[in-house]
Write a protein that holds these residues in place. Sequence first.
Motif, PDB file in Angstrom:
ATOM      1  N   UNK A 131      57.306  28.351  61.972  1.00 14.32           N
ATOM      2  CA  UNK A 131      57.286  28.585  60.541  1.00 14.32           C
ATOM      3  C   UNK A 131      56.464  29.891  60.139  1.00 14.32           C
ATOM      4  N   UNK A 132      55.572  30.345  61.152  1.00 10.54           N
ATOM      5  CA  UNK A 132      54.557  31.434  60.860  1.00 10.54           C
ATOM      6  C   UNK A 132      55.466  32.602  60.622  1.00 10.54           C
ATOM      7  N   UNK A 133      54.856  33.714  59.914  1.00  8.34           N
ATOM      8  CA  UNK A 133      55.431  34.973  59.671  1.00  8.34           C
ATOM      9  C   UNK A 133      54.530  35.909  60.554  1.00  8.34           C
ATOM     10  N   UNK A 134      54.873  37.183  60.840  1.00 10.57           N
ATOM     11  CA  UNK A 134      54.444  37.902  61.673  1.00 10.57           C
ATOM     12  C   UNK A 134      53.006  38.571  61.433  1.00 10.57           C
ATOM     13  N   UNK A 135      52.831  38.598  60.223  1.00 13.76           N
ATOM     14  CA  UNK A 135      51.310  39.015  59.778  1.00 13.76           C
ATOM     15  C   UNK A 135      50.389  37.975  60.157  1.00 13.76           C
ATOM     16  N   UNK A 136      50.820  36.628  60.021  1.00 15.85           N
ATOM     17  CA  UNK A 136      49.937  35.497  60.598  1.00 15.85           C
ATOM     18  C   UNK A 136      49.811  35.541  62.273  1.00 15.85           C
ATOM     19  N   UNK A 137      50.979  36.075  62.669  1.00 10.75           N
ATOM     20  CA  UNK A 137      50.748  36.121  64.239  1.00 10.75           C
ATOM     21  C   UNK A 137      49.738  37.298  64.541  1.00 10.75           C
ATOM     22  N   UNK A 138      49.818  38.362  63.950  1.00 10.04           N
ATOM     23  CA  UNK A 138      48.750  39.640  64.285  1.00 10.04           C
ATOM     24  C   UNK A 138      47.497  38.776  63.981  1.00 10.04           C
ATOM     25  N   UNK A 139      47.349  38.001  62.911  1.00  8.42           N
ATOM     26  CA  UNK A 139      45.866  37.570  62.702  1.00  8.42           C
ATOM     27  C   UNK A 139      45.467  36.510  63.617  1.00  8.42           C
ATOM     28  N   UNK A 140      46.409  35.696  64.101  1.00  9.10           N
ATOM     29  CA  UNK A 140      46.237  34.932  65.406  1.00  9.10           C
ATOM     30  C   UNK A 140      45.828  35.599  66.648  1.00  9.10           C
ATOM     31  N   UNK A 141      46.364  36.471  66.839  1.00  5.36           N
ATOM     32  CA  UNK A 141      45.941  37.524  67.988  1.00  5.36           C
ATOM     33  C   UNK A 141      44.487  37.945  67.925  1.00  5.36           C
ATOM     34  N   UNK A 142      44.197  38.506  66.652  1.00  2.00           N
ATOM     35  CA  UNK A 142      42.888  39.173  66.658  1.00  2.00           C
ATOM     36  C   UNK A 142      41.922  37.777  66.405  1.00  2.00           C
ATOM     37  N   UNK A 143      42.341  36.654  66.198  1.00  3.40           N
ATOM     38  CA  UNK A 143      41.281  35.490  66.372  1.00  3.40           C
ATOM     39  C   UNK A 143      40.978  35.171  67.664  1.00  3.40           C
ATOM     40  N   UNK A 144      42.065  35.279  68.372  1.00  2.00           N
ATOM     41  CA  UNK A 144      42.076  34.698  69.851  1.00  2.00           C
ATOM     42  C   UNK A 144      41.366  35.910  70.820  1.00  2.00           C
TER      43      UNK A 144
END
Length: 504
Positions: A131-144
């Motif tokens: 259900x995630x959107x692509x902005x959230x995906x961007x932030x998830x990669x930053x967090x990782x």
Amino acid sequence: MTPEMKSKLHRIQQGEAPRVLDIFSGCGGLSLGFEAAGFQIDANIEIDGHAAASHAYNFHRDHPRHEQYAVARDITKTLPHQLADDLGLGPVREAVDVIVGGPPCQAYARVGRSKLREIQQHPEAFLHDQRANLFEMYLAYVAAFQPLALLMENVPDIMNQRGQNVAQVMAEALEDSGYTVGYTLLNAAFYGVPQMRERMFLVAYRRELGQRVVFPAYTHHVELPPGYESSRRVALKSLNRPDLFATGADHHYIQPPTPDPARAGAITAQEALHDLPVIRDHLEGRLKRGVRRFEDVDPLPYRGPAKPETYAHLMRHWPGHEAREGIRDHAIRYLPRDYPIFERMQPGDQYPQAKQVAVRLFTERLKEARKQGQDVTRGSAVWERLLEDTVPPYDDSKFPNKWRKMEPDRPARTLMAHLGKDSYSHIHYDSRQARTISVREAARLQSFPDGFVFKGTMNPAFRQIGNAVPPLLVKPIAQTMLAALIAGAANYSAGQRRREPESA
């Protein structure tokens, strides 16, 4: 500060180039700008196969894992550790120093602050959430990956997306996770790109670096048309509306640099394209309909030498992407109905004017057919055939901006991904050539050097170019970021030395 961040700062302090991960990379506009500024492009992720192949060829064609770099990857199905393993980057938190990217700007669900905290705590677990959107995906990669710095690019409307300032929400989420953040609106024409392209840029640095976000001064000057100014005003309305922010009226927006009329004038379309070969095959019956593969044609020579310090010279001699044999992708679309219309249009004309030209041509052809004794009464077979062969069928009241003939003495208007379907938005200013722009001309207007290769046939190449961020717009931003990283690394190193005697 974590050991991984200390290690990254030490690398930079020792003079090594910061390593970049480009998310939603496309063919590599952001990557090319950062590479030109002195960064090392270590990884990317891109879902489109042609764009992924272009990025791999231009940045990693000699890499032992070139085939892995050319793989198209869906960020919603690719975990950070999988990307790091595939490309041989090592442990995720040690792998890269900077993340850049422009999440595609389709309509998004509202970005909740509680969800953003969840991303920071469990980035890889979050990436399984469909259900995630692509902005959230961007932030998830930053967090990782935990980069020292990051850049996000998007359209200005992202500041007022379905009643929400997404740029501000992103800024607050990054600030919560330890970054100093700022965002602004910049137009490419102010930085030597022969195109008036307005974009939002967000930059963030780890707070430990002690750096504030600044954006580079303009290098060129241009008077933007009213449409661009009004679009900016619409985006900026969000700054006076607390309801568009996550936590009230406070925001991280930074005013753009002040325009300076004393600067050099903007690069014009003619300055950008004048040295490219003239194309008249279509007017002489030698251009046929069908797929054209650039590698199947011989390179075309330039019209003459390019003077040093000119835009054309830069495009031919961009370090690492030189065009040594001429160009292979100077290809145009097959549009026989419209060549006579293109020839008669005036620079700046749009579809209503083009339709008027077409109607005049139709009237002339009816008269000629009547002289030949043909039945040209309204609705006759000849009348219908001439109408179809002469006049575009679009309603000029509904599609006023569908066509536009470029002005030679102005930068081009914004190139869009729609170039992948047609090129009517950028009709060549030279009436003697009576055509839309070529693939290479579109690349020039986006500031891609002539040695940059676009994989795929003409339509995918146009789409890659229209989707890209102009490298010459990115380069000064990247240079500013590099200076901040070097200064931050030096400050941290000096602080460490001051603390060592105390600990001893």
